[in-house]
Motif scaffolding. Structure first.
Motif, mmCIF file in Angstrom:
data_model
loop_
_atom_site.group_PDB
_atom_site.id
_atom_site.type_symbol
_atom_site.label_atom_id
_atom_site.label_comp_id
_atom_site.label_asym_id
_atom_site.label_seq_id
_atom_site.Cartn_x
_atom_site.Cartn_y
_atom_site.Cartn_z
ATOM 1 N N ALA A 197 0.823 -1.211 0.000
ATOM 2 C CA ALA A 197 0.000 0.000 0.000
ATOM 3 C C ALA A 197 0.851 1.253 0.000
ATOM 4 O O ALA A 197 0.589 2.200 -0.751
ATOM 5 C CB ALA A 197 -0.937 0.000 1.206
ATOM 6 N N THR A 198 1.897 1.270 0.821
ATOM 7 C CA THR A 198 2.738 2.468 0.896
ATOM 8 C C THR A 198 3.584 2.609 -0.379
ATOM 9 O O THR A 198 3.803 3.720 -0.863
ATOM 10 C CB THR A 198 3.653 2.416 2.128
ATOM 11 N N ALA A 199 4.033 1.477 -0.916
ATOM 12 C CA ALA A 199 4.824 1.529 -2.154
ATOM 13 C C ALA A 199 3.961 2.026 -3.307
ATOM 14 O O ALA A 199 4.398 2.860 -4.116
ATOM 15 C CB ALA A 199 5.395 0.150 -2.468
ATOM 16 N N VAL A 225 4.398 5.266 -5.842
ATOM 17 C CA VAL A 225 4.451 5.089 -7.293
ATOM 18 C C VAL A 225 3.403 5.960 -7.980
ATOM 19 O O VAL A 225 3.671 6.586 -9.016
ATOM 20 C CB VAL A 225 4.244 3.602 -7.658
ATOM 21 N N LEU A 226 2.222 6.018 -7.417
ATOM 22 C CA LEU A 226 1.159 6.829 -8.019
ATOM 23 C C LEU A 226 1.497 8.314 -7.996
ATOM 24 O O LEU A 226 1.032 9.074 -8.851
ATOM 25 C CB LEU A 226 -0.166 6.574 -7.294
ATOM 26 N N SER A 227 2.318 8.724 -7.038
ATOM 27 C CA SER A 227 2.728 10.129 -7.007
ATOM 28 C C SER A 227 3.634 10.455 -8.190
ATOM 29 O O SER A 227 3.717 11.603 -8.623
ATOM 30 C CB SER A 227 3.452 10.449 -5.692
ATOM 31 N N TYR A 228 4.314 9.428 -8.736
ATOM 32 C CA TYR A 228 5.151 9.630 -9.921
ATOM 33 C C TYR A 228 4.311 9.582 -11.196
ATOM 34 O O TYR A 228 4.587 10.295 -12.159
ATOM 35 C CB TYR A 228 6.214 8.533 -10.033
ATOM 36 N N GLU A 229 3.324 8.712 -11.200
ATOM 37 C CA GLU A 229 2.605 8.416 -12.439
ATOM 38 C C GLU A 229 1.611 9.492 -12.859
ATOM 39 O O GLU A 229 1.353 9.666 -14.045
ATOM 40 C CB GLU A 229 1.892 7.064 -12.316
ATOM 41 N N GLY A 230 1.019 10.188 -11.917
ATOM 42 C CA GLY A 230 0.063 11.228 -12.272
ATOM 43 C C GLY A 230 -1.259 10.642 -12.734
ATOM 44 O O GLY A 230 -1.615 9.504 -12.401
ATOM 45 N N GLY A 231 -2.020 11.417 -13.525
ATOM 46 C CA GLY A 231 -3.344 10.995 -13.974
ATOM 47 C C GLY A 231 -3.331 10.436 -15.375
ATOM 48 O O GLY A 231 -2.567 9.528 -15.684
ATOM 49 N N TYR A 232 -4.138 11.019 -16.254
ATOM 50 C CA TYR A 232 -4.256 10.513 -17.619
ATOM 51 C C TYR A 232 -3.263 11.212 -18.541
ATOM 52 O O TYR A 232 -3.025 12.419 -18.425
ATOM 53 C CB TYR A 232 -5.672 10.748 -18.159
#
Length: 255
Positions: A7-9, A13-20
């Motif tokens: 969950a923390t990882a 990762v989502l903070s790097y990936e952004g949205g669409y």
């Protein structure tokens, strides 16, 4: 290695990936929170669901894909703290096989891009996890710099790997990781695949140089024995050597 690691990882990762995003230079094509359209189509097909835009992906679908296709595929729950996160992020950005090759090369174990008992045991037995993480990240950066899309996405990739390195080493040492850097626009973060290695980068490797030798030989022979047949043969050799060398590089120099 603990229940909360995934969950923390994933949050990081989502903070790097952004949205669409759907950047024309991104080999992944349409992407939502790091999940590309092709991957989402395959995921829904396996469940007997109709295709739909990846922009409509639910949080449950996204979490399931990240868990099964990346975290579990790399057996991150069996890797040491910090190393698990570094391998997971590399898998998300460049594929599980590539990320596992970086880990295996850093551990100096047989490299096949498939994790098993030998790799897991070596990772957990490693006495200097910080040095291991540095080695993995250095290999990742070297591959990123060889990609033809590096001029477009390189700044974002390097920033990401720098943060992954810091966070991974902090986790490995049992320290609190710093907060993630400000989120970047999604179109600044593309998939980074070894298949996008530039021809120039390929020629700079030992394999590329070896492939260039018959090309040079053919050119010399054609010049020494001018004629249509000699030049035709030279062209065939040049093309064959270039293709063979390029694809050999992709198979053998992946990380």
């Amino acid at each position: 290695m603990v229940a909360s690691s995934f969950a923390t990882a994933l949050s990081r990762v989502l903070s790097y990936e952004g949205g669409y995003s759907d950047h024309p230079a991104d080999p992944g094509g349409p992407t939502m929170k790091g999940i590309i359209q092709r991957e989402y189509d395959a995921y829904r097909a396996r469940r007997g669901l109709p295709k739909q835009s990846v922009r409509l992906i639910s949080d449950d679908e996204m979490h399931d894909i990240y868990r099964t296709s990346y975290w579990d595929a790399c057996r991150c729950d069996e890797l040491p703290p910090g190393v698990d996160f570094v391998v997971f992020d590399g898998a998300v950005n460049s594929g599980p096989t590539q990320s596992l090759k970086w880990l295996q090369r850093a551990l100096k174990v047989p490299v096949d891009g498939d994790i098993g008992p030998v790799t897991i045991e070596a990772a957990n037995a490693c006495q200097d996890k910080a040095a291991l993480i540095d080695d993995i990240c250095d290999r990742r950066i070297a591959m990123l710099r060889s990609l033809k899309t590096f001029p477009v996405f390189g700044k974002g990739w390097l920033s990401r790997v720098a943060d992954v390195r810091i966070r991974g080493k902090a986790l490995a040492q049992g320290a609190a990781a710093p907060p993630p850097p400000p989120a970047k626009p999604a179109d600044e973060m593309a998939k980074a695949k070894i298949s996008d290695t530039s021809a120039l980068a390929a020629l700079k490797t030992p394999e590329g140089i070896a492939a260039a030798i018959p090309v040079a030989t053919a050119a010399v022979n054609a010049a020494a024995n001018p004629g249509p047949m000699a030049w035709a043969l030279a062209v065939v050799i040049v093309i064959a050597a270039a293709v063979a060398g390029y694809y050999f590089l992709k198979l053998r120099r992946a990380g």
